[in-house]
Design a protein around this motif. Structure first.
Motif, PDB file in Angstrom:
ATOM      1  N   ARG A  38       0.890  -1.417  -0.274  1.00 20.14           N
ATOM      2  CA  ARG A  38      -0.154  -0.123  -0.082  1.00 20.14           C
ATOM      3  C   ARG A  38       0.906   0.926   0.094  1.00 20.14           C
ATOM      4  O   ARG A  38       0.431   2.564  -0.030  1.00 20.14           O
ATOM      5  N   ALA A  39       1.901   1.106   0.168  1.00 27.26           N
ATOM      6  CA  ALA A  39       2.850   2.569   0.349  1.00 27.26           C
ATOM      7  C   ALA A  39       2.721   3.541  -1.080  1.00 27.26           C
ATOM      8  O   ALA A  39       2.621   4.794  -0.134  1.00 27.26           O
ATOM      9  N   GLY A  40       2.951   2.712  -1.925  1.00 25.82           N
ATOM     10  CA  GLY A  40       2.805   3.264  -2.861  1.00 25.82           C
ATOM     11  C   GLY A  40       1.505   4.178  -3.305  1.00 25.82           C
ATOM     12  O   GLY A  40       1.502   5.753  -3.329  1.00 25.82           O
ATOM     13  N   THR A  41       0.671   4.089  -3.080  1.00 29.72           N
ATOM     14  CA  THR A  41      -0.616   4.643  -3.170  1.00 29.72           C
ATOM     15  C   THR A  41      -1.141   6.075  -1.873  1.00 29.72           C
ATOM     16  O   THR A  41      -1.280   6.897  -2.117  1.00 29.72           O
ATOM     17  N   ILE A  42      -1.061   5.189  -0.166  1.00 28.15           N
ATOM     18  CA  ILE A  42      -0.345   5.878   0.826  1.00 28.15           C
ATOM     19  C   ILE A  42       0.302   7.207   0.797  1.00 28.15           C
ATOM     20  O   ILE A  42       0.536   8.135   0.778  1.00 28.15           O
ATOM     21  N   VAL A  43       1.736   7.193  -0.404  1.00 31.39           N
ATOM     22  CA  VAL A  43       2.762   8.430  -0.604  1.00 31.39           C
ATOM     23  C   VAL A  43       1.942   8.967  -1.734  1.00 31.39           C
ATOM     24  O   VAL A  43       2.342  10.400  -1.133  1.00 31.39           O
ATOM     25  N   GLU A  44       1.078   8.471  -2.890  1.00 28.56           N
ATOM     26  CA  GLU A  44       0.720   9.733  -3.510  1.00 28.56           C
ATOM     27  C   GLU A  44      -0.100  10.087  -2.921  1.00 28.56           C
ATOM     28  O   GLU A  44      -0.275  11.578  -3.585  1.00 28.56           O
ATOM     29  N   LEU A  45      -1.364  10.144  -1.900  1.00 28.73           N
ATOM     30  CA  LEU A  45      -2.506  10.250  -1.444  1.00 28.73           C
ATOM     31  C   LEU A  45      -1.434  11.827  -0.340  1.00 28.73           C
ATOM     32  O   LEU A  45      -1.597  13.080  -0.493  1.00 28.73           O
TER      33      LEU A  45
ATOM     34  N   GLY B 195     -11.690  12.216  -0.174  1.00 26.28           N
ATOM     35  CA  GLY B 195     -12.797  11.928  -0.852  1.00 26.28           C
ATOM     36  C   GLY B 195     -12.713  11.717  -1.815  1.00 26.28           C
ATOM     37  O   GLY B 195     -13.344  11.238  -1.922  1.00 26.28           O
ATOM     38  N   GLU B 196     -11.809  12.559  -2.309  1.00 23.92           N
ATOM     39  CA  GLU B 196     -11.820  12.219  -3.820  1.00 23.92           C
ATOM     40  C   GLU B 196     -11.161  10.538  -5.072  1.00 23.92           C
ATOM     41  O   GLU B 196     -11.873  10.916  -5.067  1.00 23.92           O
ATOM     42  N   HIS B 197     -10.101  10.309  -3.305  1.00 22.80           N
ATOM     43  CA  HIS B 197      -9.650   9.126  -4.392  1.00 22.80           C
ATOM     44  C   HIS B 197     -10.989   8.836  -3.848  1.00 22.80           C
ATOM     45  O   HIS B 197     -11.224   7.188  -4.718  1.00 22.80           O
ATOM     46  N   ALA B 198     -11.347   8.652  -2.411  1.00 23.44           N
ATOM     47  CA  ALA B 198     -12.567   7.342  -2.018  1.00 23.44           C
ATOM     48  C   ALA B 198     -13.129   7.252  -2.995  1.00 23.44           C
ATOM     49  O   ALA B 198     -14.238   6.522  -4.058  1.00 23.44           O
ATOM     50  N   LEU B 199     -13.825   8.082  -3.870  1.00 17.30           N
ATOM     51  CA  LEU B 199     -14.828   9.298  -4.827  1.00 17.30           C
ATOM     52  C   LEU B 199     -14.476   7.975  -6.217  1.00 17.30           C
ATOM     53  O   LEU B 199     -15.283   7.710  -7.099  1.00 17.30           O
ATOM     54  N   ASP B 200     -13.680   7.973  -6.517  1.00 20.29           N
ATOM     55  CA  ASP B 200     -12.731   7.033  -8.022  1.00 20.29           C
ATOM     56  C   ASP B 200     -13.092   6.135  -7.464  1.00 20.29           C
ATOM     57  O   ASP B 200     -13.217   5.229  -9.045  1.00 20.29           O
TER      58      ASP B 200
ATOM     59  N   SER C 295     -16.178   0.744  -8.991  1.00 27.96           N
ATOM     60  CA  SER C 295     -16.515  -0.390  -8.313  1.00 27.96           C
ATOM     61  C   SER C 295     -17.893  -0.994  -9.222  1.00 27.96           C
ATOM     62  O   SER C 295     -17.771  -0.372  -9.825  1.00 27.96           O
ATOM     63  N   ARG C 296     -18.067  -2.404  -9.223  1.00 31.07           N
ATOM     64  CA  ARG C 296     -18.905  -3.095  -9.695  1.00 31.07           C
ATOM     65  C   ARG C 296     -20.168  -2.467  -9.004  1.00 31.07           C
ATOM     66  O   ARG C 296     -20.834  -2.621  -9.493  1.00 31.07           O
TER      67      ARG C 296
ATOM     68  N   PRO D 129     -12.196   4.540 -16.921  1.00 30.72           N
ATOM     69  CA  PRO D 129     -10.915   5.102 -17.350  1.00 30.72           C
ATOM     70  C   PRO D 129     -10.932   5.761 -15.922  1.00 30.72           C
ATOM     71  O   PRO D 129     -12.188   6.629 -15.419  1.00 30.72           O
ATOM     72  N   PRO D 130     -10.109   5.723 -15.118  1.00 27.73           N
ATOM     73  CA  PRO D 130     -10.054   6.702 -14.045  1.00 27.73           C
ATOM     74  C   PRO D 130     -10.161   8.653 -14.110  1.00 27.73           C
ATOM     75  O   PRO D 130     -10.255   9.039 -15.336  1.00 27.73           O
ATOM     76  N   GLY D 131     -10.891   9.260 -13.305  1.00 29.62           N
ATOM     77  CA  GLY D 131     -11.852  10.337 -13.177  1.00 29.62           C
ATOM     78  C   GLY D 131     -12.902  10.325 -14.223  1.00 29.62           C
ATOM     79  O   GLY D 131     -13.920  11.700 -14.615  1.00 29.62           O
ATOM     80  N   ASP D 132     -13.713   8.875 -14.849  1.00 32.24           N
ATOM     81  CA  ASP D 132     -14.686   9.176 -15.967  1.00 32.24           C
ATOM     82  C   ASP D 132     -15.376   8.715 -15.058  1.00 32.24           C
ATOM     83  O   ASP D 132     -15.952   7.348 -15.175  1.00 32.24           O
TER      84      ASP D 132
END
Length: 379
Positions: free
Chosen positions: A190-197, A338-343, A348-349, A360-363
């Motif tokens: 999870r390091a990459g995602t957490i660092v990006e956030l 919140g923006e990442h959680a919304l994405d 999600s299915r 695609p991300p953001g669409d």
């Protein structure tokens, strides 16, 4: 495989319990955390400056020392120049309110009695204010007596003030090592995602904090200069106070206008100078809207003014003064999360439907891949 899943679930529970325990302990330690919170904020605000100096060959130790030296000199000059003026003008402003009560009694009450026909009595109001004033004064005197007797509160306050620069210095000097140690503790998958956030939150939070501080200073200077130019003898005190509380939308303008109108009316005993007060704050609002906010803050946080007011009030209700200070920075971080959680939700299915392919991300539109999946199903 089952043992691995069970071990992962146990570790998540342990981390969750540890974080909950840390928050609980932090809540009970709030009275002694203030120097650490202030020191962290100072280090966070000035870390980009020290990092830039480090890139130009000045070590973080010397860069931090230089920042603190310049800051101490500016603070000393500000104290020498402003403190006597602020004390004098604040005392003069406090003396305005008894005069305001006299004006209400001598002019406003008779006018209301004559115009509306409702008989008002200001004597009861005066007695009530005097009574409560004496009670508050006695409480303050008792509190000061207890403080002078024990000395504990004074000692704690002095220690907190002395600790703030020490904590800020060491955090600022060792900031990269602190960040590296935190990053090493993150789970690798999870390091990459957490660092990006964290990077996105840092960009929004840093720009917002430094920009908002600049807007507050600009507002305070604008109001102080304007009120002084129109002849208000408490203009500096009122202007700086209005700038200080301007981090809440319209609060600085409302409180500043109210205090300045009262002070100007008492000083000039005329209604025409009040138009100059309104003009000063009108110009200040225009400058904040078209110059200070776009230049220093822009749309970094993107919160509606009503949401800003709610966040500040909620922070004050939950955590007192520091809750007010930290409400907007915490909100900025929550916006990023919140923006990442919304994405993630829109990918999600549950959001797209069982047979829909990944967007695609953001669409988040209902067309595109989702419609294609439906077309394929019909084919």
């Amino acid at each position: 495989m089952g043992d691995t899943t069970k071990g992962g679930g146990l570790m998540r529970w342990m981390i969750g319990i540890g974080l909950a325990g840390l928050l609980l302990v932090s809540y009970f330690l709030l009275p002694i955390l203030s120097p650490f919170v202030v020191g962290f904020i100072i280090a966070y605000l000035f870390n980009p400056v020290v990092t830039r100096l480090d890139r130009h060959g000045i070590s973080r130790t010397w860069g931090t020392s230089l920042i603190f030296l310049v800051g101490a000199l500016l603070l000393l000059v500000g104290l020498i120049a402003l403190i006597p003026v602020l004390i004098e003008q604040t005392a003069r402003l406090v003396r305005v309110f008894p005069q305001l009560l006299d004006i209400v009694q001598q002019r406003v009450i008779p006018w209301v009695n004559q115009t509306i026909g409702v008989e008002l009595h200001v004597g009861q109001l005066r007695d009530l204010l005097v009574k409560h004033g004496e009670t508050i004064g006695k409480m303050l005197a008792d509190g000061l007596s207890n403080v002078s007797t024990t000395g504990t509160a004074v000692f704690v306050a002095v220690m907190n003030l002395l600790l703030i620069p020490v904590i800020a210095f060491y955090l600022l000097r060792d900031w990269p090592r602190v960040v590296e140690r935190i990053e090493q503790m993150l789970p690798r998958h999870r390091a990459g995602t957490i660092v990006e956030l964290a990077r996105e939150s840092d960009q929004m939070l840093g720009n917002f904090l430094r920009g908002q501080l600049a807007v507050m200073i600009a507002n305070g200077v604008t109001y102080s200069i304007g009120l002084t130019l129109i002849g208000l003898n408490t203009g500096i005190a009122i202007g700086l106070f209005a700038g200080l509380v301007s981090f809440v939308p319209y609060l600085g303008t409302i409180t500043g206008v109210g205090l300045a109108l009262i002070a100007m009316y008492i000083q000039a005993d005329s209604l025409w100078p009040l138009l100059l007060v309104v003009l000063v704050f009108g110009v200040g609002q225009v400058l904040e809207t078209v110059a200070w906010q776009p230049r220093f803050v822009g749309n970094e946080i993107g919160m509606h003014p009503v949401a800003v007011i709610f966040a500040v009030m909620a922070g004050g209700q939950l955590f007192g003064f520091f809750g007010i200070l930290l409400a907007l920075p915490v909100s900025a971080v929550l916006i990023v999360l919140g923006e990442h959680a919304l994405d993630a939700y829109q990918q999600s299915r549950y959001y797209r439907g069982r047979d829909a392919r990944a967007l695609p991300p953001g669409d988040s539109s209902g067309d595109g891949p989702v419609a294609d999946a439906g077309d394929e199903a019909r084919d």
